[in-house]
Design a protein around this motif. Structure first.
Motif, mmCIF file in Angstrom:
data_model
loop_
_atom_site.group_PDB
_atom_site.id
_atom_site.type_symbol
_atom_site.label_atom_id
_atom_site.label_comp_id
_atom_site.label_asym_id
_atom_site.label_seq_id
_atom_site.Cartn_x
_atom_site.Cartn_y
_atom_site.Cartn_z
ATOM 1 N N SER A 101 16.013 11.942 -1.471
ATOM 2 C CA SER A 101 16.542 12.785 -2.793
ATOM 3 C C SER A 101 15.189 13.336 -2.983
ATOM 4 C CB SER A 101 16.290 12.000 -3.584
ATOM 5 O OG SER A 101 15.893 10.912 -4.214
ATOM 6 N N HIS A 102 13.894 13.060 -2.553
ATOM 7 C CA HIS A 102 12.589 13.574 -2.495
ATOM 8 C C HIS A 102 12.662 14.676 -1.751
ATOM 9 C CE1 HIS A 102 12.087 10.017 -5.142
ATOM 10 N NE2 HIS A 102 10.458 11.484 -5.940
ATOM 11 N N PHE A 103 13.251 14.786 -0.669
ATOM 12 C CA PHE A 103 12.731 15.954 0.746
ATOM 13 C C PHE A 103 14.123 16.152 1.613
ATOM 14 C CE2 PHE A 103 8.776 12.986 0.022
ATOM 15 C CZ PHE A 103 7.847 13.327 -0.415
ATOM 16 N N PRO A 104 14.595 16.627 0.890
ATOM 17 C CA PRO A 104 16.762 16.907 0.827
ATOM 18 C C PRO A 104 16.426 18.084 2.423
ATOM 19 C CG PRO A 104 16.141 18.710 -0.716
ATOM 20 C CD PRO A 104 14.332 17.506 -0.825
ATOM 21 N N ASN A 105 15.229 18.331 2.494
ATOM 22 C CA ASN A 105 15.307 19.059 4.527
ATOM 23 C C ASN A 105 13.979 18.328 4.693
ATOM 24 O OD1 ASN A 105 16.703 20.989 2.922
ATOM 25 N ND2 ASN A 105 15.312 21.865 1.867
ATOM 26 N N SER A 106 14.511 17.691 4.654
ATOM 27 C CA SER A 106 12.862 16.449 5.452
ATOM 28 C C SER A 106 13.263 16.345 7.362
ATOM 29 C CB SER A 106 12.839 15.428 5.104
ATOM 30 O OG SER A 106 12.226 14.259 6.185
ATOM 31 N N LEU B 121 0.754 -1.119 -0.387
ATOM 32 C CA LEU B 121 -0.128 0.082 -0.442
ATOM 33 C C LEU B 121 0.185 0.817 -0.397
ATOM 34 C CD1 LEU B 121 -2.321 -1.264 2.654
ATOM 35 C CD2 LEU B 121 -3.101 -0.589 -0.417
ATOM 36 N N TYR B 122 2.051 1.270 0.858
ATOM 37 C CA TYR B 122 2.597 2.134 0.661
ATOM 38 C C TYR B 122 3.718 2.633 -0.359
ATOM 39 C CZ TYR B 122 2.484 2.784 6.033
ATOM 40 O OH TYR B 122 2.449 3.358 7.185
ATOM 41 N N GLU B 123 3.767 1.249 -1.806
ATOM 42 C CA GLU B 123 4.576 1.452 -2.252
ATOM 43 C C GLU B 123 3.647 2.165 -3.061
ATOM 44 O OE1 GLU B 123 5.386 -2.336 -3.220
ATOM 45 O OE2 GLU B 123 7.282 -2.506 -2.555
ATOM 46 N N MET B 124 2.360 1.542 -3.626
ATOM 47 C CA MET B 124 0.979 2.380 -4.437
ATOM 48 C C MET B 124 0.663 3.931 -4.071
ATOM 49 S SD MET B 124 -1.770 -1.278 -4.511
ATOM 50 C CE MET B 124 -3.014 -0.517 -5.066
ATOM 51 N N LEU B 125 1.110 4.053 -2.749
ATOM 52 C CA LEU B 125 1.012 5.311 -2.599
ATOM 53 C C LEU B 125 2.355 6.057 -3.166
ATOM 54 C CD1 LEU B 125 -0.452 6.941 0.815
ATOM 55 C CD2 LEU B 125 1.278 8.052 -0.590
ATOM 56 N N VAL B 126 2.958 6.321 -3.224
ATOM 57 C CA VAL B 126 4.033 6.898 -4.003
ATOM 58 C C VAL B 126 3.666 6.663 -5.778
ATOM 59 C CG1 VAL B 126 5.473 7.006 -1.873
ATOM 60 C CG2 VAL B 126 6.005 5.426 -2.553
ATOM 61 N N GLN B 127 3.705 5.572 -5.825
ATOM 62 C CA GLN B 127 3.434 5.757 -7.141
ATOM 63 C C GLN B 127 2.589 6.648 -7.352
ATOM 64 O OE1 GLN B 127 3.381 1.344 -8.146
ATOM 65 N NE2 GLN B 127 4.851 0.761 -7.425
ATOM 66 N N CYS B 128 1.036 6.410 -6.811
ATOM 67 C CA CYS B 128 0.493 7.308 -7.596
ATOM 68 C C CYS B 128 0.214 9.015 -7.229
ATOM 69 C CB CYS B 128 -0.951 6.674 -7.267
ATOM 70 S SG CYS B 128 -1.423 5.275 -7.888
ATOM 71 N N GLU C 187 2.198 15.395 0.003
ATOM 72 C CA GLU C 187 2.829 15.559 1.153
ATOM 73 C C GLU C 187 3.302 14.154 1.814
ATOM 74 O OE1 GLU C 187 -0.948 17.431 3.716
ATOM 75 O OE2 GLU C 187 0.036 18.844 2.897
ATOM 76 N N ASP C 188 2.771 13.094 1.821
ATOM 77 C CA ASP C 188 2.940 12.336 2.882
ATOM 78 C C ASP C 188 3.530 10.986 2.617
ATOM 79 O OD1 ASP C 188 0.844 12.762 4.669
ATOM 80 O OD2 ASP C 188 -1.327 12.011 3.101
ATOM 81 N N ALA C 189 4.383 11.682 0.397
ATOM 82 C CA ALA C 189 5.208 11.029 0.834
ATOM 83 C C ALA C 189 6.574 11.092 1.134
ATOM 84 C CB ALA C 189 5.739 11.345 -0.674
ATOM 85 N N GLU C 190 6.404 12.052 2.114
ATOM 86 C CA GLU C 190 8.296 11.714 3.212
ATOM 87 C C GLU C 190 7.977 10.499 4.387
ATOM 88 O OE1 GLU C 190 10.312 14.543 6.259
ATOM 89 O OE2 GLU C 190 8.629 15.291 5.290
ATOM 90 N N MET C 191 6.604 10.515 4.801
ATOM 91 C CA MET C 191 6.203 9.718 5.597
ATOM 92 C C MET C 191 6.597 8.454 5.001
ATOM 93 S SD MET C 191 5.931 8.618 8.781
ATOM 94 C CE MET C 191 5.644 10.275 9.722
ATOM 95 N N VAL C 192 5.544 7.848 4.295
ATOM 96 C CA VAL C 192 5.506 6.837 3.152
ATOM 97 C C VAL C 192 7.454 6.074 2.594
ATOM 98 C CG1 VAL C 192 4.836 5.458 1.451
ATOM 99 C CG2 VAL C 192 3.568 7.753 2.681
#
Length: 397
Positions: A371-376, A327-334, A339-344
């Motif tokens: 790479s997606h959130f350098p200032n995470s 489900l996490y993989e599907m979330l970041v793909q879709c 803004e939740d992708a960082e936590m995912v």
């Protein structure tokens, strides 16, 4: 003798208002009768609706009075039989409105008849019959094709099934005949036929006015099947769709439909059914939604990222780590820009390492997060996890 004893129209949940009305009637009956058998004169004169001396308060209180035990038991029996489905369909507010408006309308009409035509005046009007007939009128409007089981005793006992419109229609006809006889005889005592008639008509017209949902004959046939202990797997594909058209969140029907969703057409039907059920189904049946998305390549557009995140968290808490990871993989793909992708990404790394000891996959997820959130805000926590993974991997070598 004909007595309906069951309706094939199962209601959802506990009919709280119906139970409340029955309890209220029991308490009032106990307080106003002698030895729980016959109403006492004091209560009759004080709280019944007197045709010669009508009052607003008695229009309400007369609905809770009953002349004797047979009158009381009969009314409560019919209230329980028909009101559960009506309350379940309309909800508590509309159900109470029907009950009291129909009861008051029936009492008013019966009182007008007595004052206008009856030879004897001042006759007390009492009983919940008008209100209950209002409930039956509502039932007739919403569930005309519902099957009713009837017990009969003509020389020998037996039972048969008949549509609700025949049962309720027969009571309506009997009251019409009774009302005509009372009118011709100028009788004022006995059964309040006009209270019954106008109560039923009021309930029917109320549902028509608010455009209450009506069951089709096909849906009523399906409900008749459901009212008996039957396996959904035995139900036809089209009957399943009929059930879900009326009850989009019927979990057992959705499970059965999912099991049968092999072809493309059936997959489209499943997608439509899940879309109708909506994100609220996650709270009611999280495993069902997870299976739909992960094993049936479900329609992700039904849900927002927050819904998938919640569902994955539930799966993780229940120990279904593979489903949570998928489900996490599907979330970041879709929803790659969510803004939740960082936590995912971080949670993916946790599961990949903690549950499957897959260092390569876990480090890859952490790299994507960086790479997606350098200032995470999770950078320090992610660095700690990365060091733990790298250290454990070196020790294993």
């Amino acid at each position: 003798m004909l007595i309906p004893y069951k309706v094939d129209n199962p209601s959802k949940g506990i009919p709280q208002i119906t139970l409340g009305l029955i309890i209220a009637n029991i308490l009032v009956y106990a307080a106003t009768t002698t030895n729980f058998l016959v109403i006492n004169d004091e209560a009759l004169l004080k709280w019944a609706y007197l045709s010669g001396q009508p009052s607003l308060i008695s229009l309400f209180t007369h609905l809770f009075l009953h002349i004797n035990i047979f009158h009381f038991v009969g009314n409560m029996y019919f209230l329980w039989l028909f009101s559960r489905s009506v309350e379940g369909r309309l909800g508590p507010t509309a159900f109470l409105l029907i009950y009291f408006i129909a009861g008051i309308a029936g009492g008013l009409v019966q009182g007008i008849f007595i004052r206008t035509f009856a030879a004897e005046q001042g006759i007390p009007i009492l009983g919940a019959s008008g209100a209950i007939m209002g409930v039956m009128g509502a039932y007739l409007y919403m569930f005309p094709w519902s099957r009713v089981h009837v017990f009969y005793w003509f020389f020998l006992p037996g039972t048969f099934e008949v549509m609700a419109f025949w049962v309720i229609g027969s009571y309506f006809l009997l009251d019409v005949i009774g009302g005509l006889i009372s009118g011709l005889a100028k009788a004022s005592k006995g059964v309040g036929n006009l209270a019954h008639l106008f109560g039923l008509i009021t309930g029917f017209l109320f549902c028509k006015a608010i455009r209450a949902k009506r069951d089709t004959e096909a849906l009523s046939n399906v409900k008749a099947t459901l009212s008996n202990p039957a396996d959904f797997s035995e139900m036809s594909y089209w009957n399943l769709l009929t059930v879900l058209g009326a009850e989009p969140d019927n979990i057992e029907a959705l499970k059965t439909l999912m099991d049968r969703a092999g072809g493309e057409a059936k997959k489209e039907s499943l997608d439509r059914a899940m879309r109708s059920a909506g994100p609220d189904l996650i709270q009611k049946a999280p495993a069902l939604v997870a299976d739909y998305l992960t094993s049936k390549n479900g329609d992700m557009e039904i849900y927002q990222p927050k819904h998938i995140l919640k569902l994955a968290s539930i799966m993780k808490a229940e120990g279904r780590h593979e489903d949570a990871l998928r489900l996490y993989e599907m979330l970041v793909q879709c929803f790659p820009n969510s803004e939740d992708a960082e936590m995912v990404f971080f949670r993916m790394a946790q599961i990949q390492w903690d549950q499957f000891k897959d260092a390569t996959a876990a480090l890859s997820s952490l790299y994507k997060m960086q790479s997606h959130f350098p200032n995470s805000s999770l950078s320090s926590t992610a660095q700690t996890l990365r060091r733990d993974i790298q250290k454990s991997s070196k020790n294993q070598k």
